[in-house]
Scaffold this active site. Sequence first.
Site, PDB file in Angstrom:
ATOM      1  N   PRO A  95       0.846  -1.192   0.000  1.00  0.00           N
ATOM      2  CA  PRO A  95       0.000   0.000   0.000  1.00  0.00           C
ATOM      3  C   PRO A  95       0.883   1.244   0.000  1.00  0.00           C
ATOM      4  CG  PRO A  95       0.006  -1.023   2.175  1.00  0.00           C
ATOM      5  CD  PRO A  95       0.808  -1.923   1.282  1.00  0.00           C
ATOM      6  N   ALA A  98       1.654   4.074   3.549  1.00  0.00           N
ATOM      7  CA  ALA A  98       1.113   3.271   4.652  1.00  0.00           C
ATOM      8  C   ALA A  98       2.181   2.836   5.644  1.00  0.00           C
ATOM      9  CB  ALA A  98       0.401   2.049   4.092  1.00  0.00           C
ATOM     10  N   GLY A 101       7.031   1.124   3.382  1.00  0.00           N
ATOM     11  CA  GLY A 101       8.250   1.339   2.600  1.00  0.00           C
ATOM     12  C   GLY A 101       8.070   1.244   1.103  1.00  0.00           C
ATOM     13  N   SER A 103       7.833   3.584  -1.229  1.00  0.00           N
ATOM     14  CA  SER A 103       8.639   4.466  -2.094  1.00  0.00           C
ATOM     15  C   SER A 103      10.093   4.007  -2.140  1.00  0.00           C
ATOM     16  CB  SER A 103       8.515   5.932  -1.683  1.00  0.00           C
ATOM     17  OG  SER A 103       9.048   6.152  -0.407  1.00  0.00           O
ATOM     18  N   ALA A 104      10.629   3.542  -1.009  1.00  0.00           N
ATOM     19  CA  ALA A 104      12.022   3.052  -1.027  1.00  0.00           C
ATOM     20  C   ALA A 104      12.123   1.768  -1.850  1.00  0.00           C
ATOM     21  CB  ALA A 104      12.518   2.809   0.395  1.00  0.00           C
ATOM     22  N   ALA A 105      11.108   0.890  -1.732  1.00  0.00           N
ATOM     23  CA  ALA A 105      11.118  -0.358  -2.514  1.00  0.00           C
ATOM     24  C   ALA A 105      11.124  -0.031  -4.003  1.00  0.00           C
ATOM     25  CB  ALA A 105       9.906  -1.210  -2.150  1.00  0.00           C
ATOM     26  N   ASP A 146      14.309   2.713   5.570  1.00  0.00           N
ATOM     27  CA  ASP A 146      13.485   2.078   4.531  1.00  0.00           C
ATOM     28  C   ASP A 146      14.369   1.599   3.374  1.00  0.00           C
ATOM     29  OD1 ASP A 146      11.470   3.041   6.123  1.00  0.00           O
ATOM     30  OD2 ASP A 146      10.293   3.907   4.490  1.00  0.00           O
TER      31      ASP A 146
HETATM   32  O1  PMV Z   1       8.113   5.987   5.315  1.00  0.00           O
HETATM   33  P1  PMV Z   1       7.617   5.367   6.557  1.00  0.00           P
HETATM   34  O2  PMV Z   1       6.220   5.750   6.912  1.00  0.00           O
HETATM   35  O3  PMV Z   1       7.872   3.916   6.609  1.00  0.00           O
HETATM   36  O4  PMV Z   1       8.490   5.996   7.757  1.00  0.00           O
HETATM   37  C1  PMV Z   1       9.850   5.775   7.831  1.00  0.00           C
HETATM   38  C2  PMV Z   1      10.333   5.833   9.218  1.00  0.00           C
HETATM   39  C3  PMV Z   1      10.593   7.200   9.830  1.00  0.00           C
HETATM   40  O5  PMV Z   1      11.425   6.923  10.939  1.00  0.00           O
HETATM   41  C4  PMV Z   1       9.313   7.843  10.306  1.00  0.00           C
HETATM   42  C5  PMV Z   1      11.277   8.153   8.872  1.00  0.00           C
HETATM   43  C6  PMV Z   1      12.704   7.784   8.539  1.00  0.00           C
HETATM   44  O6  PMV Z   1      13.227   8.349   7.578  1.00  0.00           O
HETATM   45  O7  PMV Z   1      13.308   6.975   9.257  1.00  0.00           O
END
Ligand code: PMV
Length: 308
Positions: A95, A98, A101, A103-105, A146
Site C-alpha cells: 500500500p 502506509a 516502505g 517508495s524506497a522499494a 526504509d
Molecule cells: O516511510 P515510513 O512511513 O515507513 O516511515 C519511515 C520511518 C521514519 O522513521 C518515520 C522516517 C525515517 O526516515 O526513518
Amino acid sequence: MAFGHGKVILLGEHSVVHGRPALAVAVPRGAEITVVPAAPKLPATTLHIEPWNVSVDAGPAPNLGREPLQEALRVACGFYDDGRHFALSATVRLPSGAGMGSSAALGVAVLRALDDARGLTRSDDEIYQRSLAWEGVFHGNPSGVDNAMATHGGVGLFTRGSPLTPVVPRHPVRLVAAYSGASSDTKGMVESVARQFERNPEQVGRQFDAIGAIVMNGKLALEQGELRSLGQLMTMNHKLLAGLMLSTAALEEMITAAMEAGALGAKVTGAGGGGCMIALVDSVAQQQAVGDALRKLDKTVYDVESGS
Ligand code: PMV
C-alpha cells in the site's frame, strides 16, 4: 526482474531520524520492475506503475500532478550520462503512504532495473546510497532505514550513517500488519517530531533515548527468542510514539482489538498519523485470530513472516 523489498519497522521509527537505532523486518512483497524492450528513439526514460495506473517520464516537461515521482525518476536517471533511455514497468505490491516502505522499494527496484538494462552490476551498498537521493525527493530527511531494508531484506538493526547490521532471530518473526485506511504523510510527521524536539530538546531527547534502549532490548529479545518480552517492548514503544502525537483514533482502536485477540504486543509502524499498525503473534492460529479481529473493523490485513 529488479526487486526492492517492503518493510515494517518493529521498533524505533522517528528516533532513528535523530541518530537512535531502529529494528526492521523486510516483507517478501515489494516492488518489481521489468524493462520493456525500448521503442527506438525513446526521448526519455519512462516509468509505469501498474496497480496505481500512474505513468511518468524523466523528460523536461512537467508531468502535472506527478511532480515528485517524476523528479525522483530524473534523479535516478541522472546517475547515468550515456544518453540511453528505457521503458520501465513496475508492479508495487505494497500500500502507498502506509508505512510499509513502498517508495524506497520502488526506488531500489528502479535503480536496479536501470543497471540491469545496461548490463551493469552494482553492490547493494551503492544501490542503497543512490536510493537515498530517490527517497529524499519524497521525504526530505530520510534516515535511510526504509532504503536499507528495501536493498538488503531480512531483519536488521539500522543506525543512521552506518551499514545495516543483520539480526538473526531465534524464531521466525510473525506479525499482522493492518492499514488504518488513512494514508500517512512521512515528511509532515517527521517535521512535526523535529519541531517538538526543537521546542523541548531535553524531554523529547529523553523519549528518543528511551526508544533507543527499547530497540536494543528488542534486538536481544529477538535473538533469544523471547517473544513475550518483544511484544511488551513494542507496546512500550507505541506509548512513546503516541506521546509524540503519532497515533490516531483508528490506530488505537486497531491496537486494542489486536491485543484483545491475543497479540503479544502492538504498535503503529512507520511515520504514523495514519498508515499501518503491526501486532506480534507467536502462532499461525494467533495470526488468524488477530487478523480476523482487524478484518472485523474493515481493515486490510497483511500477514508478515520473516527471519528464522
Ligand atoms: O516511510 P515510513 O512511513 O515507513 O516511515 C519511515 C520511518 C521514519 O522513521 C518515520 C522516517 C525515517 O526516515 O526513518
